[in-house]
Design an enzyme around this catalytic site. Structure first.
Site, PDB file in Angstrom:
ATOM      1  CG  HIS A  86      -1.999   1.040   1.094  1.00  0.00           C
ATOM      2  ND1 HIS A  86      -1.768   2.366   1.405  1.00  0.00           N
ATOM      3  CD2 HIS A  86      -3.276   0.968   0.663  1.00  0.00           C
ATOM      4  CE1 HIS A  86      -2.871   3.055   1.187  1.00  0.00           C
ATOM      5  NE2 HIS A  86      -3.799   2.233   0.728  1.00  0.00           N
ATOM      6  CD  GLU A 155      -5.409   1.750  -3.004  1.00  0.00           C
ATOM      7  OE1 GLU A 155      -4.458   1.728  -2.213  1.00  0.00           O
ATOM      8  OE2 GLU A 155      -6.582   1.814  -2.618  1.00  0.00           O
TER       9      GLU A 155
END
Ligand SMILES: O=C(CO)COP(=O)(O)O
Length: 234
Positions: A86, A155
């Site tokens: 992430h 993302e």
């Protein structure tokens, strides 16, 4: 489709249990695959059809790694899904691509379902498409893109928590490029909201979404699950 919630550093243990109960009734009526990544203090063996995943863990069974949890802490709750790479772990917590790849390898060896995150910062976005793709492809270094339990989440860092999203055409373009790297399910994440999720889910090569802040409210996240359900029915 895969509808995933990354609760990040939010919701206490008590609030997470309430959240999961509220969400469970919504998930019962859905054929979507729903994954929730709660805060580490809220990991538990929830009695639900929702897949519970870990936002992070150290690539060991147990040991002397202060502040970390290992495989045995996930196994205790039957957790076999993990988020790796992430952007907040890369850019805030300073995880290197080498360490991220080490984590990937370890949890792959344990047979975990891995949601592997890639995404570019704004400065890279504003450069050429070639430079942006080169940046994204560097994030695949050391990663088995053919792993059968792999899910990729694109993302864009500049869309996380900002309310900004790429145009639908840009999402389509980048997802088509990333699908050339891996045929794994490919999620979009970054300011997914109740009012844009349907449009995003209809983009080619979008196999689901990874939602942050908008997923903190069970009713909002439930309506995103329902939106995916409606799209699949029509
Ligand atoms: O980081 C994200 C999910 O992992 C996206 O966060 P937001 O939905 O808050 O932009």
């Amino acid at each position: 489709m895969i509808i995933a919630a990354n609760l990040k550093t939010n919701l206490t243990r008590k609030a997470t249990h309430k959240y999961m109960q509220e969400l469970d009734s919504c998930v019962q009526k859905s054929s979507q695959e729903v994954i929730v990544f709660p805060a580490i203090s809220s990991l538990d063996a929830y009695k639900t059809d929702i897949t519970v995943g870990a936002q992070n863990a150290y690539p060991v069974e147990k040991g002397a790694f202060t502040g970390e949890i290992g495989l045995e802490h996930l196994t205790e709750f039957g957790i076999k899904t993990i988020l790796i790479g992430h952007s907040e772990r890369r850019h805030i917590l300073g995880e290197s691509q080498e360490f991220i790849a080490e984590k990937f390898h370890y949890f792959k060896e344990q047979g975990f379902r891995i949601i592997y995150c890639v995404g570019e910062p704004l400065a890279v976005r504003e450069s050429s498409k070639e430079e942006m793709l080169a940046y994204l492809y560097q994030q695949y270094e050391g990663i088995d893109t053919q792993y059968e339990n792999l899910i990729i989440a694109y993302e864009p860092v500049w869309a996380i928590g900002t309310g900004k999203i790429p145009t639908l055409e840009d999402i389509a373009d980048i997802h088509s490029e990333l699908k050339k790297k891996s045929s794994a399910p490919l999620l979009y994440g970054g300011s997914v909201k109740v009012n844009n999720v349907k449009d995003i889910l209809q983009v080619e090569n979008v196999d689901g979404v990874l939602v942050g802040s908008a997923a903190l409210y069970a009713d909002h996240f439930c309506s995103m699950i329902q939106a995916a359900e409606e799209l699949e029915k029509n």
